[in-house]
Design a protein around this motif. Structure first.
Motif, PDB file in Angstrom:
ATOM      1  N   ILE A 172      42.095  11.284 -11.571  1.00  0.00           N
ATOM      2  CA  ILE A 172      41.318  12.156 -10.631  1.00  0.00           C
ATOM      3  C   ILE A 172      42.283  12.932  -9.707  1.00  0.00           C
ATOM      4  O   ILE A 172      43.412  12.394  -9.254  1.00  0.00           O
ATOM      5  CB  ILE A 172      40.400  11.465  -9.916  1.00  0.00           C
ATOM      6  N   LEU A 173      42.267  14.287  -9.969  1.00  0.00           N
ATOM      7  CA  LEU A 173      42.936  15.003  -8.991  1.00  0.00           C
ATOM      8  C   LEU A 173      42.200  15.431  -7.806  1.00  0.00           C
ATOM      9  O   LEU A 173      40.965  16.113  -8.079  1.00  0.00           O
ATOM     10  CB  LEU A 173      43.325  16.334  -9.710  1.00  0.00           C
ATOM     11  N   TRP A 174      42.333  14.937  -6.663  1.00  0.00           N
ATOM     12  CA  TRP A 174      41.405  15.204  -5.495  1.00  0.00           C
ATOM     13  C   TRP A 174      42.214  15.548  -4.202  1.00  0.00           C
ATOM     14  O   TRP A 174      43.223  14.691  -3.785  1.00  0.00           O
ATOM     15  CB  TRP A 174      40.714  13.676  -5.064  1.00  0.00           C
ATOM     16  N   ARG A 175      41.955  16.609  -3.834  1.00  0.00           N
ATOM     17  CA  ARG A 175      42.620  17.044  -2.555  1.00  0.00           C
ATOM     18  C   ARG A 175      44.205  17.067  -2.805  1.00  0.00           C
ATOM     19  O   ARG A 175      44.891  16.581  -1.946  1.00  0.00           O
ATOM     20  CB  ARG A 175      42.076  16.748  -1.407  1.00  0.00           C
ATOM     21  N   ASP A 176      44.810  17.250  -3.877  1.00  0.00           N
ATOM     22  CA  ASP A 176      46.052  17.443  -4.187  1.00  0.00           C
ATOM     23  C   ASP A 176      46.607  15.976  -4.196  1.00  0.00           C
ATOM     24  O   ASP A 176      47.959  16.000  -4.627  1.00  0.00           O
ATOM     25  CB  ASP A 176      47.002  18.098  -3.029  1.00  0.00           C
ATOM     26  N   GLU A 199      38.559  24.495  -4.095  1.00  0.00           N
ATOM     27  CA  GLU A 199      39.702  24.577  -3.138  1.00  0.00           C
ATOM     28  C   GLU A 199      39.194  24.497  -1.934  1.00  0.00           C
ATOM     29  O   GLU A 199      38.296  25.369  -1.345  1.00  0.00           O
ATOM     30  CB  GLU A 199      40.479  25.973  -3.505  1.00  0.00           C
ATOM     31  N   ARG A 200      39.640  23.542  -0.975  1.00  0.00           N
ATOM     32  CA  ARG A 200      39.245  23.177   0.334  1.00  0.00           C
ATOM     33  C   ARG A 200      40.445  22.779   1.135  1.00  0.00           C
ATOM     34  O   ARG A 200      41.179  22.143   0.878  1.00  0.00           O
ATOM     35  CB  ARG A 200      38.311  22.065   0.452  1.00  0.00           C
ATOM     36  N   ALA A 201      40.539  23.488   2.268  1.00  0.00           N
ATOM     37  CA  ALA A 201      41.656  23.230   3.242  1.00  0.00           C
ATOM     38  C   ALA A 201      42.895  23.417   2.508  1.00  0.00           C
ATOM     39  O   ALA A 201      43.894  22.661   2.708  1.00  0.00           O
ATOM     40  CB  ALA A 201      41.402  21.886   3.896  1.00  0.00           C
ATOM     41  N   GLY A 202      43.086  24.365   1.579  1.00  0.00           N
ATOM     42  CA  GLY A 202      44.541  24.541   0.920  1.00  0.00           C
ATOM     43  C   GLY A 202      44.833  23.674   0.022  1.00  0.00           C
ATOM     44  O   GLY A 202      45.943  23.357  -0.471  1.00  0.00           O
TER      45      GLY A 202
END
Length: 145
Positions: free
Chosen positions: A51-55, A29-32
């Protein structure tokens, strides 16, 4: 963690986040925003692979590439790559070393290879400095000292 399959089949995918129970994904979890590592690959049913990457969802069909650019991360990764002649390191190990997201460290490594700064081995998963890469500031010795 339970997620609905993004391909539209409607099935619920269970993603194990507990390494004590066997192979597990890691959640960042980074920057929400949320990232899962490694990719999710359904071996039955619709056989979705993503891939799930930064939402964001990135399909692993070879037709899509991430919208990723991070020169600062490339600089950090370059600074920890094994020197010329040393054994290459797996990108996951590099990610742990700098508390990075493995996908992003892999993309930084691949970008460094494309720039001619790094070399890869073992199916593109291990990296080190290229034999002809210019030295980094940290590897330059000040002979005046």
């Amino acid at each position: 963690m339970a997620i609905r399959c993004p391909d539209g089949c409607g099935e619920i995918i269970s993603v194990n986040l507990d390494p004590r129970t066997g192979p597990a994904w890691r959640l960042f979890e980074r920057a929400g925003a949320v990232t899962l590592y490694p990719s999710v690959w359904r071996e039955t049913g619709c056989e979705a692979h993503f891939i799930l990457w930064r939402d964001d969802l990135i399909w692993c069909d070879g037709l899509e590439s991430p919208r990723w650019k991070d020169d600062e991360l490339k600089r950090r990764v370059r600074s920890i790559l094994p020197p010329r002649g040393a054994a290459h390191k797996h990108f996951e190990e590099l990610a742990v070393q700098i508390d990075g997201i493995p996908w992003e460290v892999l993309w930084a490594c691949n970008s460094l290879v494309a720039d001619g700064v790094a070399s890869s081995s073992v199916k593109g998963s291990r990296f080190g400095l290229a034999p002809d890469a210019p030295p980094t500031k940290s590897s330059i010795v000040d002979r005046r000292a």
